[in-house]
Design a protein around this motif. Structure first.
Motif, short mmCIF file in Angstrom:
data_model
loop_
_atom_site.label_atom_id
_atom_site.label_comp_id
_atom_site.label_asym_id
_atom_site.label_seq_id
_atom_site.Cartn_x
_atom_site.Cartn_y
_atom_site.Cartn_z
N GLN A 410 18.26 31.28 4.02
CA GLN A 410 18.52 30.51 4.82
C GLN A 410 18.95 31.11 6.35
N ARG A 411 18.29 30.72 7.43
CA ARG A 411 18.54 31.60 8.79
C ARG A 411 18.90 30.19 9.73
N GLU A 412 20.02 30.24 10.37
CA GLU A 412 20.17 29.37 11.41
C GLU A 412 20.58 29.92 12.74
N ILE A 413 19.65 29.32 13.58
CA ILE A 413 19.51 29.82 15.06
C ILE A 413 20.21 29.03 16.05
N ILE A 414 21.39 29.02 16.55
CA ILE A 414 21.65 28.21 17.70
C ILE A 414 20.93 28.35 18.74
N THR A 415 20.54 27.13 19.48
CA THR A 415 19.84 27.13 20.74
C THR A 415 20.45 26.16 21.51
N ASP A 416 19.68 26.24 22.99
CA ASP A 416 19.94 25.19 23.81
C ASP A 416 19.13 23.94 23.55
N GLN A 417 19.22 22.91 24.47
CA GLN A 417 18.45 21.71 24.24
C GLN A 417 16.83 21.76 24.29
N ASN A 418 16.46 22.86 24.75
CA ASN A 418 15.00 23.31 24.92
C ASN A 418 14.56 24.22 24.20
N TRP A 419 15.57 24.35 22.92
CA TRP A 419 15.09 25.26 21.84
C TRP A 419 15.07 26.55 22.10
N ASN A 420 15.86 27.24 23.20
CA ASN A 420 15.88 28.63 23.42
C ASN A 420 17.02 29.12 22.63
N PRO A 421 16.89 30.20 22.05
CA PRO A 421 17.96 30.95 21.02
C PRO A 421 19.19 31.20 22.27
N ALA A 422 20.48 30.64 21.65
CA ALA A 422 21.75 30.95 22.42
C ALA A 422 22.60 31.62 22.02
N ASP A 423 22.42 32.33 20.64
CA ASP A 423 23.25 33.27 19.85
C ASP A 423 22.35 34.20 19.30
N PRO A 424 22.59 35.62 19.53
CA PRO A 424 21.98 36.64 18.88
C PRO A 424 22.07 36.99 17.64
N ASP A 425 23.28 36.30 17.18
CA ASP A 425 23.75 36.48 15.74
C ASP A 425 23.27 35.17 14.86
N PRO A 426 22.26 34.93 14.15
CA PRO A 426 21.95 33.58 13.59
C PRO A 426 23.03 33.62 12.29
N HIS A 427 23.12 32.64 12.04
CA HIS A 427 23.91 32.26 10.60
C HIS A 427 22.89 32.62 9.53
N LEU A 428 23.28 33.61 8.43
CA LEU A 428 22.53 34.10 7.36
C LEU A 428 23.05 33.78 6.09
#
Length: 813
Positions: A410-428
């Motif tokens: 599972q990979r969780e990528i934090i984004t803004d409301q337009n779905w642009n990645p906001a955190d370079p280190d996703p939760h793995l």
């Protein structure tokens, strides 16, 4: 059950078993006897369920009659001395009359030998149409789906064949439900499968299937597992001498590919067979979900939309040999090896927020799930037939070994409301569940004809199961640049189970009624242990399973049937795992080692009318299940995590009626209509008070088959499933339609089949569930308008014929 009752029941079953081995019964005296065997004149195969009637030669009044058994044989007794003629009839065959039958005191027993029936033919626009098997046949205790009459079989699996069968519903995930229940047993040629029920059905190519038997009230001879009954898949085998075979290849839109090859060589007393199967299929679709949780005065909302792709792949190598030791004994050895599995890729957009207005969270969810396994199995069968017809002994053994693993990333990528990645280190996060399992069983079965038309059956069955499983959960630590194991989720479990069973079944006739009485006793010992926590769960239990079958034939064309059986559904291994399993950030699963098995009492009454070119069937049934195993969702208000756990919280009742009409309206048009209506009642104990929930459900299947030209056939399938209640909510209606066209070439040695699935893109799965502090809405849409093309070639005209292997299931009555 106390010890006194245990001993009494076990002693009664033991005595019944012993009696069957020493009982030799005497035939009634004082009457004549006529016997013989009915065979197909073209193939020399036995004709089962043919009507055999004896008439007085002087006034043509009917004296007695009966039907042929599985071997095509009939045995008519207690006939007064005199002059008679005999008539043999069956749908699709020419009626045959045997004249000048005379019974006297000196010649009171007459063996007519083999009676061969020729098929009828209808002349239509200068084209000869040979009579074929009905798509679905109804026998005394089962429905038989003749897969060779289903055009969709080309390039499909057993599951897609079952989609058109009465009593069966298949959802978009490929999960099969028999009369609304997913608890049933799958057998292959009467033998257990190394794979689980739905997986086995999804892996068997429909091209390789001769027929599928649906047995909703099996006798005490068979394992009682599966509260809804048994689905027995009978594979194709040939009786022709020499070399023959079949090869199939399929390609479909959306990356769906499959192929298989089957070869058979028969020479004298030996029959060798083998096959290779390969498939790689993808099933894309889309999901939508809304989840609400209520904590104090705040509502937490999670909305997601996603695209998913289900994947199935597999490779199987199988083969065996049948050897006729002598005229009365046969030995078979078979085995298979396979590897493959299934998985899912899911990529979605998730928005989490609260009301009244609070924090908002947007992230991309990228999940991958893979389940891989490899396995092998081997089986042997020895069958001894004594001089007396129907007197036989059979011993069967089976061993399987399966090993595999389930991986989830599972990979969780934090984004803004337009779905642009906001955190370079996703939760793995990743998890691994792995371990081997083994199964071993032995069955010894004895059958002895008694009296003039009775039969006594008895046997001993042993089942042994071993399984071990290790579970790990890891998260990625960016500071350490390493995967860190979460000890809270690390578990090492072992599962051991043994089942000893003995049974006795007696069947006979009385004043025109056929009846069968059976009783089975099973002793179960099961232990589950978790090595690293010391947890342990033990079951030491005795169960009994009676069965009753009754039938009456009235005026040759009408048959009434009634039956009862007691069934059991034991919890699956992963239902019992006494630890917590991670599903996603907001969902966990907890096993329940204290689960009890479900017990079902099943009653059926049926009427079968044989028509000039078809059949009409009405069945009513009542099924009562206690200790129903239910998946319950509860919310932890502190963490907001939703926990799934199986519990014995519910009892349910189903009262229904089924109707089916199959008819050749013309020589080029066949209609197959079936419908089921049932009232479902669920005693809901999920809350503090007991609530009785009820729904009226129905489904229907319409199958239109057209013979456009001599070698061209068209088939249209329409299906509808009504809404129904679930343990904590409701599943909505579903409907779809398929179209199939088949063209045969070169005297039917080569066939091309084009199929379009879900023509109007209407298939879906939609459901809601509610609890005291949560609400969940789910919508799933599968791939629609699936096009596939299958090419099939028969080597030396490989025939779709009834298997000759000795270990298959026979009729129960």
């Amino acid at each position: 059950m106390d010890k006194v009752n245990f001993k009494n029941i076990f002693s009664a079953l033991f005595l019944l078993t012993i009696c069957s081995f020493i009982s030799y019964g005497n035939e009634f005296a004082g009457g004549g006897k006529i016997e013989g065997q009915v065979k197909d004149a073209g193939t020399d195969h036995p004709v089962e369920f043919a009507n055999v009637t004896v008439f007085d030669a002087n006034d043509s009044t009917m004296v007695t009659g009966g039907i042929t058994g599985e071997s095509g044989k009939f045995d008519l007794n207690n006939i007064p001395m005199g002059s008679y003629y005999l008539r043999v009839q069956f749908i699709g065959y020419k009626t045959k009359t045997i004249p000048d039958i005379i019974l006297t005191e000196n010649k009171h027993k007459l063996d007519l030998g083999t009676i061969r029936l020729g098929m009828t033919a209808i002349e239509l626009q200068a084209a000869t149409i040979t009579a074929e098997k009905m798509a679905i046949e109804y026998k005394l205790d089962r429905k038989v789906i003749n897969v060779s009459q289903d055009l969709d079989a080309a390039g499909s699996s057993a599951i897609e064949v079952l989609e058109k069968a009465p009593s069966v519903r298949v959802d978009i995930n490929g999960d099969v439900f028999l009369r609304g229940s997913s608890n049933f047993t799958v057998l292959i040629d009467g033998k257990p499968s190394v794979l689980d029920a739905n997986e086995a059905l999804s892996q068997i190519p429909a091209n390789t299937i001769e027929n599928i038997e649906i047995i909703t009230n099996p006798s005490a001879k068979f394992d009682p597992d599966g509260t809804a009954g048994i689905i027995n898949v009978k594979l194709k085998h040939t009786k022709l001498s020499g070399f023959s075979g079949m090869v199939n290849a399929t390609a479909g839109t959306g990356d769906k590919y499959a192929s298989d090859l089957y070869l058979n060589y028969k020479n004298g007393d030996f029959n060798l067979y083998g096959g290779i199967e390969w498939n790689d299929r993808k099933f894309p679709g889309s999901d939508k979900e809304r989840r609400e949780t209520y904590i104090n005065d705040t509502t937490q909302i999670r909305e997601s939309i996603a695209d998913h792709t289900w994947m199935r792949h597999g490779f199987t190598l199988k083969g065996g040999v049948d050897y006729s030791i002598d005229e009365h004994s046969t030995f078979s050895l078979g085995g298979e090896y396979g590897n493959g599995g299934f998985g899912m890729d899911n990529f979605g957009k998730v928005n989490e927020y609260s009301q009244p207005v609070g924090s908002q969270k947007y992230y991309l969810s990228d999940n991958q799930f893979r389940w891989t396994r490899h396995y092998f199995s081997v089986n042997t069968n020895y069958k001894k037939q004594f001089k007396q017809e129907g007197h036989e002994f059979n011993i069967f053994s089976y061993y399987s070994n399966r090993d595999g693993e389930q991986k989830q990333e599972q990979r969780e990528i934090i984004t803004d409301q337009n779905w642009n990645p906001a955190d370079p280190d996703p939760h793995l996060l990743r998890s691994l569940e792995a371990g081997p399992s083994q199964r071993f069983r032995v069955e010894a079965d004895y059958t002895k004809p008694v009296f003039s038309s009775g039969k006594l059956e008895a046997g001993y069955h042993l089942r042994l199961d071993w399984e071990s499983e290790d579970y790990f959960l890891e998260t990625f630590d960016y500071d350490e640049s390493a995967w860190i194991t979460d000890d809270n989720y690390t578990k090492y479990s072992n599962y051991d189970r043994s089942i000893h069973a003995i049974y006795g079944v007696f069947s006979n006739e009385f004043k025109g009624f056929e009846y069968q009485l059976g009783l089975r006793g099973e002793y179960t010992y099961r232990n589950i242990s978790v090595a690293n926590t010391g947890e342990n769960s033990l079951v030491d239990r005795f169960d009994y399973f009676p069965s009753v079958h009754l039938s009456k034939k009235v005026m040759d064309k009408n048959q009434f049937m009634a039956s009862y059986s007691r069934r059991i559904e034991r919890p699956r291994g992963w239902y019992l795992e006494p630890f917590e399993t991670y599903i996603d950030e907001q969902t966990r699963r907890i096993g329940n080692p204290s689960l009890l098995p479900e017990y079902t009492d099943s009653y059926e009454i049926g009427y079968l009318r044989t028509l000039p070119a078809g059949t009409l069937l009405f069945e009513s049934y009542y099924r009562k299940t206690n200790n129903k195993i239910t998946s319950i969702q509860t919310l932890d208000e502190e963490s907001g995590i939703l926990y799934n756990q199986f519990r014995n919280l519910n009892n349910d009742r189903a009262l229904g009626i089924e109707a089916s009409w199959i008819y050749d309206l013309t020589g080029w048009f066949n209609l197959n209509v079936s419908a089921t209506y049932y009232n479902y009642r669920l005693e809901d104990k999920t809350e503090e008070t007991i609530e009785m929930r009820t729904s009226n459900n129905w489904d229907s299947r319409l199958l239109f088959s057209f013979k456009l030209l001599e070698n061209t056939k068209l088939q249209i399938n329409l299906a509808y499933d009504s809404p129904t209640i679930t343990a904590q909510g409701q599943a909505e209606e579903s409907y779809y339609s398929d179209l199939t066209l088949r063209q045969d070439f070169f005297d039917k040695q080569l066939s091309a089949t084009l199929k379009v699935g879900d023509i109007f893109a209407t298939r879906k799965r939609e459901s809601t569930s509610r609890g005291e502090n949560f609400y969940i809405y789910e919508y799933r849409k599968p791939e629609s308008r699936i096009f596939s093309l299958t090419l099939s070639y028969r080597i030396n005209n490989f025939k779709e014929q009834k298997t000759d292997r000795p270990a298959e299931m026979g009729s129960d009555m």
